[in-house]
Design a protein around this motif. Sequence first.
Motif, PDB file in Angstrom:
ATOM      1  N   UNK B 198     -18.258  61.980  44.739  1.00 58.97           N
ATOM      2  CA  UNK B 198     -17.544  62.303  45.986  1.00 58.97           C
ATOM      3  C   UNK B 198     -16.043  62.495  45.787  1.00 58.97           C
ATOM      4  N   UNK B 199     -15.577  62.369  44.494  1.00 62.96           N
ATOM      5  CA  UNK B 199     -14.129  62.474  44.277  1.00 62.96           C
ATOM      6  C   UNK B 199     -13.557  63.836  44.628  1.00 62.96           C
ATOM      7  N   UNK B 200     -14.396  64.872  44.481  1.00 61.80           N
ATOM      8  CA  UNK B 200     -13.874  66.216  44.710  1.00 61.80           C
ATOM      9  C   UNK B 200     -13.384  66.398  46.153  1.00 61.80           C
ATOM     10  N   UNK B 201     -13.909  65.615  47.076  1.00 62.56           N
ATOM     11  CA  UNK B 201     -13.481  65.748  48.476  1.00 62.56           C
ATOM     12  C   UNK B 201     -12.252  64.917  48.776  1.00 62.56           C
ATOM     13  N   UNK B 202     -11.880  64.069  47.796  1.00 61.85           N
ATOM     14  CA  UNK B 202     -10.839  63.087  48.078  1.00 61.85           C
ATOM     15  C   UNK B 202      -9.648  63.262  47.168  1.00 61.85           C
ATOM     16  N   UNK B 203      -8.517  62.792  47.661  1.00 63.39           N
ATOM     17  CA  UNK B 203      -7.388  62.529  46.788  1.00 63.39           C
ATOM     18  C   UNK B 203      -7.469  61.024  46.559  1.00 63.39           C
ATOM     19  N   UNK B 245     -10.869  42.571  40.471  1.00 62.90           N
ATOM     20  CA  UNK B 245     -11.353  43.917  40.797  1.00 62.90           C
ATOM     21  C   UNK B 245     -10.248  44.971  40.717  1.00 62.90           C
ATOM     22  N   UNK B 246     -10.713  46.243  40.635  1.00 63.33           N
ATOM     23  CA  UNK B 246      -9.795  47.378  40.712  1.00 63.33           C
ATOM     24  C   UNK B 246      -9.695  47.831  42.172  1.00 63.33           C
ATOM     25  N   UNK B 247      -8.601  48.513  42.439  1.00 72.87           N
ATOM     26  CA  UNK B 247      -8.423  49.027  43.813  1.00 72.87           C
ATOM     27  C   UNK B 247      -8.556  50.556  43.802  1.00 72.87           C
ATOM     28  N   UNK B 248      -9.417  51.021  44.677  1.00 70.77           N
ATOM     29  CA  UNK B 248      -9.559  52.473  44.845  1.00 70.77           C
ATOM     30  C   UNK B 248      -8.948  52.844  46.206  1.00 70.77           C
ATOM     31  N   UNK B 249      -7.971  53.719  46.136  1.00 76.34           N
ATOM     32  CA  UNK B 249      -7.356  54.206  47.394  1.00 76.34           C
ATOM     33  C   UNK B 249      -7.692  55.688  47.523  1.00 76.34           C
ATOM     34  N   UNK B 250      -8.158  56.109  48.732  1.00 73.19           N
ATOM     35  CA  UNK B 250      -8.573  57.505  48.880  1.00 73.19           C
ATOM     36  C   UNK B 250      -8.129  58.091  50.212  1.00 73.19           C
ATOM     37  N   UNK B 251      -7.992  59.382  50.135  1.00 73.00           N
ATOM     38  CA  UNK B 251      -7.565  60.143  51.317  1.00 73.00           C
ATOM     39  C   UNK B 251      -8.338  61.451  51.275  1.00 73.00           C
ATOM     40  N   UNK B 252      -8.713  61.987  52.463  1.00 72.52           N
ATOM     41  CA  UNK B 252      -9.500  63.223  52.472  1.00 72.52           C
ATOM     42  C   UNK B 252      -8.635  64.411  52.084  1.00 72.52           C
ATOM     43  N   UNK B 253      -9.185  65.283  51.212  1.00 74.90           N
ATOM     44  CA  UNK B 253      -8.459  66.518  50.868  1.00 74.90           C
ATOM     45  C   UNK B 253      -8.399  67.438  52.084  1.00 74.90           C
TER      46      UNK B 253
END
Lengths: 119, 554
Positions: B198-203, B245-253
């Motif tokens: 799903x990374x392709x949809x996200x920054x 844990x690691x932190x994943x931060x995402x925003x919609x492209x």
Amino acid sequence: MSGGQVLIVDDEPGMLETLEDILDAAGYTVTAVSDGDTALAEIRTGRYDVVVMDVRMPGRDGVSVLVDSGAPPPPVILMTAYALEERLHEAREQKVHAVVMKPFAAPYLLDLVASAVAA
Amino acid sequence: MSEAEESSPSSRLRVSLRPVSLAVLVGLVALSVAGLLATRGVVSDQETKLLKQRTEEAGLTLSSALGAVQTQLSSLGAVYAASGNSAAGFQGSAGLLTTTPGGFSSIAIVKPGASPTIVIQVGKPLTAIPGEATTAIATATAKAGLAGTIAATPLFDGSGGARRLGWAYAGPTLKGNVVYAESEIQPQTASPATSSQPFSELVAAVYAVPRVEADQLITATGSAKDLPLKGKIATTRTPVGQGPPWLLVAKARRPLVGSVADVTPWAILAAGLLTALLACGIVETMARRREYAMALVRQRTNELERSMADLADAHEQLVRKERLAAIGELASTIGHELRNPLGVLSNAVYLLRGDLGGAPNDAAKRHLATAEREVSAATVIVSDLLEFARQRDPVLGDVDLAALINEVASVLPPPTGVELTADVKSSVSVRADRDQLRQLLLNLVGNAYQSMPEGGKVTVGAMSGGGVVRMWVTDTGEGIPADTRKRLFEPFFTTKARGVGLGLAVCSRVVEAHHGEITVDSTVGEGSTFRVTLPVVATPRQPADDEVRSEVTT
């Protein structure tokens, strides 16, 4: 002052009487009548040099007398106290000598009568 | 909004709305905005939900990648154990992993402890175990249990200046040893894991600690300048073995709800605003039409009221006119009836004067003069009344002014002490109504007599020239004061103790009817002059009648 036969016609006794005296004093021979029919009869006698006549009278009025008096009538002086334009218009067609408004000054009437007698 | 405001130049461009249409406009705009907000709320909620979902999917992807790392490292451990701790076997397997693009830079078997020692190493040489790795190794060793586990270090600066990430795997097969591996971290380099769904949809940005720290950035799918991510973002924590844990931060492209859903609120707003404008326009038009109709009704009503008032006025005037006409008729009748007795009186006085002619008696002569004067005065009053009451148009004829003045002089002889002179050539004549001119002169001469109770001179004159005929009556009487002169020709105006005040009003009317002019010059104490100017040629009204009249009236 010249004499002459004058017929005066008026239904007012006062007017008739004073006119008679004025003309008489001026040396005229005066006949006074108080209605149109008598006046017409008098005029037809042919004796008069001048007629002094009121317009408005009961029965036959002055203009009617003038119209019916026949040719050639003597000079007629009409007297009126009223504004009777239509009747006077008819009178003028009959070659009336003069129209005088009542009241008038006596010397003025005497001048007119004198001029009518001379005519 | 008043008309004055509308017409003032400063507000000419301002659209003025009726309150009702303004209310409609405001109401519908408010409704549109509310629609926008509500829809945007729904869309926004949906977006948030989708973003959270995608981010969690991304976290799962990351998790499985971490699981793969653990599997690789545990396999190496198994190989090492199976080969009887043979260095050659481990080097063979681990060598493959260090040469794979995107793989580890170094892999080693390490003996844990306060100062861990490297047993075997493959790939880029590890000169020492860094402090961060010591902690991770200790964590992995402590928490390995029967299944084995990995622990990761935070990012640190390794030899050669590259940012590095260390991995430690501990498991029962390793008999107390630990597999330690290091990766060189280049956050902006795309990896297969972060370039697919799903990374392709996200920054997205992944940090090696459970918080946003710029120097702990492991990977980022957007450009460096977007970091740290702001706005509508979602986060998820991905466990890394037994370590932090690691932190994943995402925003919609792009909007996850889709572009149509995203613009829907604005479309609703636009439609709402259009509807508002349209409705406002319709309501405004109707309001203005209604106002126009109301104004028209008011105007018509006013006109009707005015017409009715005019009608009432006209009716009143008619009634008054009829009443005046009736009074005029009565006056006329009485006037005419009085002329006969006046005539008789006049004759009688004349006769009396003759009767007394032979016997001069001063008192009797004086009394006769008085009677004569009074009869004349009565005659003039009656004539004025008749002339004024009848108001007739002039009947034109040729009038010989010398003869007319003569007649006036004989009808109105001067009283004792007054000398009357006529100043006229016999040839002067004018087209006029003879009876009216006679009345005019009678009045002027009569007034002249009355202005000279002590006697004096009166001159009546006439002359023609320049297309006009001039007549004048001059006296040497008491004169007329200026304030009286102004009102002299008004009906019923009189300064005499006796008289109805119609004489000069009749004069004025007669002159007017002949399109002429009457003026007066006067000096108090010296006398007055009345001048009448008449055009010689006037339009004949009744030619035939005039002709006859001119012959008979002299």
